[in-house]
Structure formats: C-alpha cells, structure tokens
Write a protein that holds these residues in place. Structure first.
Motif, short mmCIF file in Angstrom:
data_model
loop_
_atom_site.label_atom_id
_atom_site.label_comp_id
_atom_site.label_asym_id
_atom_site.label_seq_id
_atom_site.Cartn_x
_atom_site.Cartn_y
_atom_site.Cartn_z
N ARG A 3 0.93 -1.28 -0.05
CA ARG A 3 0.21 0.13 -0.08
C ARG A 3 0.86 1.29 -0.06
NH1 ARG A 3 -3.14 1.07 3.58
NH2 ARG A 3 -5.02 1.70 2.56
N GLU A 5 0.26 4.11 -1.87
CA GLU A 5 -0.21 5.33 -1.92
C GLU A 5 -0.95 5.73 -0.60
OE1 GLU A 5 -2.68 5.00 -5.48
OE2 GLU A 5 -1.19 3.88 -6.48
N SER A 7 -3.90 8.08 0.32
CA SER A 7 -5.14 8.96 0.28
C SER A 7 -5.51 9.22 1.47
CB SER A 7 -5.94 8.44 -0.54
OG SER A 7 -5.47 8.22 -1.83
N CYS A 8 -5.17 8.64 2.51
CA CYS A 8 -5.87 8.71 3.71
C CYS A 8 -4.66 9.88 4.52
CB CYS A 8 -5.88 7.27 4.75
SG CYS A 8 -4.21 6.39 4.73
N ASP A 9 -5.00 10.34 5.39
CA ASP A 9 -4.42 11.65 5.96
C ASP A 9 -4.12 11.34 7.46
OD1 ASP A 9 -7.04 11.62 6.79
OD2 ASP A 9 -7.30 13.80 6.67
N CYS A 10 -3.88 10.01 7.38
CA CYS A 10 -3.61 9.58 9.08
C CYS A 10 -3.04 8.48 9.10
CB CYS A 10 -4.95 9.75 9.87
SG CYS A 10 -6.05 8.66 9.53
N ASN A 11 -2.34 8.20 10.49
CA ASN A 11 -1.43 7.03 10.75
C ASN A 11 -2.19 5.91 11.20
OD1 ASN A 11 0.91 8.51 10.36
ND2 ASN A 11 0.47 9.29 12.44
N ILE A 12 -1.86 4.60 10.85
CA ILE A 12 -2.52 3.40 11.34
C ILE A 12 -2.27 3.34 13.00
CG2 ILE A 12 -2.41 0.89 11.29
CD1 ILE A 12 -1.43 0.97 8.56
N ILE A 13 -3.26 3.12 13.57
CA ILE A 13 -3.06 3.15 15.06
C ILE A 13 -2.95 1.71 15.67
CG2 ILE A 13 -4.14 3.91 17.10
CD1 ILE A 13 -5.05 6.29 15.94
N HIS A 14 -3.97 0.86 14.90
CA HIS A 14 -3.78 -0.73 15.41
C HIS A 14 -3.48 -1.46 14.10
CE1 HIS A 14 -6.56 1.42 18.09
NE2 HIS A 14 -5.84 0.75 18.99
N VAL A 18 -5.76 -3.38 11.36
CA VAL A 18 -5.86 -3.27 10.06
C VAL A 18 -5.71 -4.29 8.75
CG1 VAL A 18 -4.96 -1.68 8.36
CG2 VAL A 18 -5.47 -0.65 10.34
N VAL A 21 -8.23 -7.09 8.84
CA VAL A 21 -9.31 -6.72 8.11
C VAL A 21 -8.99 -6.66 6.49
CG1 VAL A 21 -10.90 -4.84 7.39
CG2 VAL A 21 -10.52 -5.37 9.77
N LEU A 22 -7.89 -6.28 6.23
CA LEU A 22 -7.30 -6.25 4.75
C LEU A 22 -7.16 -7.50 4.04
CD1 LEU A 22 -4.76 -3.20 4.84
CD2 LEU A 22 -6.92 -3.33 3.56
N MET A 25 -10.77 -8.48 3.32
CA MET A 25 -11.43 -7.75 2.44
C MET A 25 -11.62 -8.22 0.98
SD MET A 25 -12.31 -4.54 3.24
CE MET A 25 -12.90 -3.01 2.85
N GLU A 28 -12.64 -4.74 -4.52
CA GLU A 28 -13.34 -3.30 -4.85
C GLU A 28 -14.67 -3.73 -5.46
OE1 GLU A 28 -12.11 -0.44 -3.72
OE2 GLU A 28 -13.87 0.48 -4.57
N PHE B 51 -18.45 -3.94 6.37
CA PHE B 51 -17.70 -5.24 6.28
C PHE B 51 -16.46 -5.13 7.34
CE2 PHE B 51 -13.93 -7.79 4.87
CZ PHE B 51 -14.54 -9.10 4.58
N ASP B 62 -7.70 4.07 11.73
CA ASP B 62 -7.54 2.72 11.32
C ASP B 62 -8.69 2.25 9.98
OD1 ASP B 62 -5.87 1.84 13.24
OD2 ASP B 62 -7.04 0.99 14.33
N ASN B 65 -7.47 3.99 6.82
CA ASN B 65 -6.21 3.44 6.24
C ASN B 65 -6.62 2.38 5.63
OD1 ASN B 65 -3.30 4.51 6.90
ND2 ASN B 65 -4.19 4.77 8.67
N MET B 69 -9.03 6.17 2.42
CA MET B 69 -9.72 7.44 2.24
C MET B 69 -9.37 8.45 3.47
SD MET B 69 -13.58 5.80 1.55
CE MET B 69 -14.25 7.34 1.61
#
Lengths: 120, 120
Positions: A3, A5, A7-14, A18, A21-22, A25, A28, B51, B62, B65, B69
């Motif tokens: 990953r 790119e 586009s999100c404007d924040c850090n992964i916290i957990h 994450v 879930v990914l 997932m 798309e 989901f 999270d 990420n 978005m």
DNA sequence: ATTATAGTTGAATATGTATTCAATCGTCAA
DNA sequence: TTGACGATTGAATACATATTCAACTATAAT
C-alpha cells in the motif's frame, strides 16, 4: 509494501486490526456489485414496483395507476430493473407485461420489510 | 372514489389487478423506510465500512487506512451510519471506536454477498 | 499553556440519478 | 393508411448525496 499510496491523511493506530481486515477484504469489484444491488432496491419507487410485481404480473399503465405516476417515469425505472435482471417482460398486443425474475431480491425485500416492522 | 388525483397519464387496463395490489400495498411511509434502509447499504464506502466493522471494532484512523480515504470522508459516513442506528461508538482517550449495532444489517449484507457470488 | 494527534462538522463542490418533457416506436382497429 | 393508445427513449431538469476543504473540538503529552 502493498500500500504505497496515501490517500488517507492519518496514521495506522492498530496495525494488527488493520492488517486482519485487509486480509479478509473482498475486492473493490465485489463491493461495487454489492452496493449496486442494494442501490437498486434503495429507491421508494422501485420498492413499490417490486412489491406490486410480487403480487401480480402487471403492464405499465396498471403500474402507473398503482403508483400514481406517469408511464414514462415508471417505464424508466422498469428499464433500470430490467437491465439489472430483476424483472423481465413480455409483449401481448399493445401492452407489455412485467414480472419479477429474481428470487434473491424478493428475499432481501422481505427481510427488509420484517426489519422495518420490528423496529418501527 | 379513493383515488381522485390523476398524476398518471393513462387508463387502468386491468382493474382487478390494480385493486388487488392497492389493497395489499403498505403505506408510503413503510416504503420510504424500506428504501432508506437499502440506500444505507447501497454505497460502496458504507459497504466496506460495515464489512470492516463486522471483522473488528475500529477507530476512524484505522478505517481510513483500510479504505484508503481521508478521516473526514470516513467520519461523515460513520455519522450517517450512526444516525441510522447501524453503528455505535465509544471514546477511549483520543480515539473513537466504532462497532456494528444491528444484526439485521449484517444478515442483509451476507445475503447480498451470497447473491453476488452466485450470479457473478 | 502549548503542541500534536484523533475526530467532527458545515459549506462548497462534484457527481449521480429520478422525474419531466417531447418525440418516437409498435400494435391494433376503423 | 390513418388515428388511437401503450410503451419506450434521449435530453433537460431537478434533486440528492459523496467527497473535499478548512475550521473547529477533544484529549493527551510536554
């Protein structure tokens, strides 16, 4: 790595959550199809059309009268439903008769109604 | 007698069928609720949020990420889902954690996914 | 207090889509 | 073949809503 790119404007916290879930997932594309399916029945007019056709096969004029809408408007929505394979039609003389063509849709529809009635 | 307004631009062709359907027809209100329910899950972003939350409780960052978005966009959608009673949240320190709050939704969701996988 | 990060919010923008309108097609009857 | 009616269609309009942007609140750490 997978990953790059942001586009999100924040850090992964957990990170664990994450990643977990990914990994599960769906694509798309799957979500687009799923959303399209629900979008199809996520419209008052189309809901009422589907309810009507679940009771009886009907022609466009009958539906227009039931829904108190113009033929044109009903026809546009029927075309949408037809494109999605939810209804099918047959011509007989001057009229075109529509029927449901999808069991799953009715099932979703019924569960939705049940949900509404339970929750008010 | 009961339908004196003619917004439709055509005649009733099969009176029996029309009357039969009109008699069984739920209220306008019921259909609005039903459509709103499906509209809620009829959006790719909200589907992906649901989901994700079905896998694990998650905070906004999270989720942002996972979905790739912005926080803002995710937060707006979470607010929509919260207003509809589909998710709930709790604050812990700086983070706000979201979880699913509606069994029916997950059920609809699963049936929808099943439908997609069967039909391609 | 100040700074940094998580999250929310309102307004503006961008996009999607339901309905309307006018024109057209298909079928039937005179 | 003309007229009437059922139905469809494309373009325009009207409306709904997802995302962006900038400002803001809340909490925690220094």
């Amino acid at each position: 790595m997978s990953r790059n790119e942001f586009s999100c404007d924040c850090n992964i916290i957990h990170k664990e959550a994450v990643d977990k879930v990914l990994n599960k997932m769906p694509s798309e594309n799957t979500f687009n199809h799923l959303a399209d399916l629900f979008k199809l029945i996520g419209d008052t007019t189309r809901c009422r059309i589907l309810f009507s056709l679940d009771q009886d096969e009907m022609c466009v004029c009958d539906l227009a009268n039931v829904l108190n809408m113009t033929k044109s408007s009903v026809s546009h929505q029927l075309a949408t439903l037809r494109r999605s394979g939810v209804v099918k039609c047959r011509r007989s003389g001057k009229e075109v008769y529509y029927t449901l063509d999808d069991d799953h849709i009715v099932k979703l529809f019924e569960i939705g109604l049940e949900h509404i009635n339970h929750k008010g």
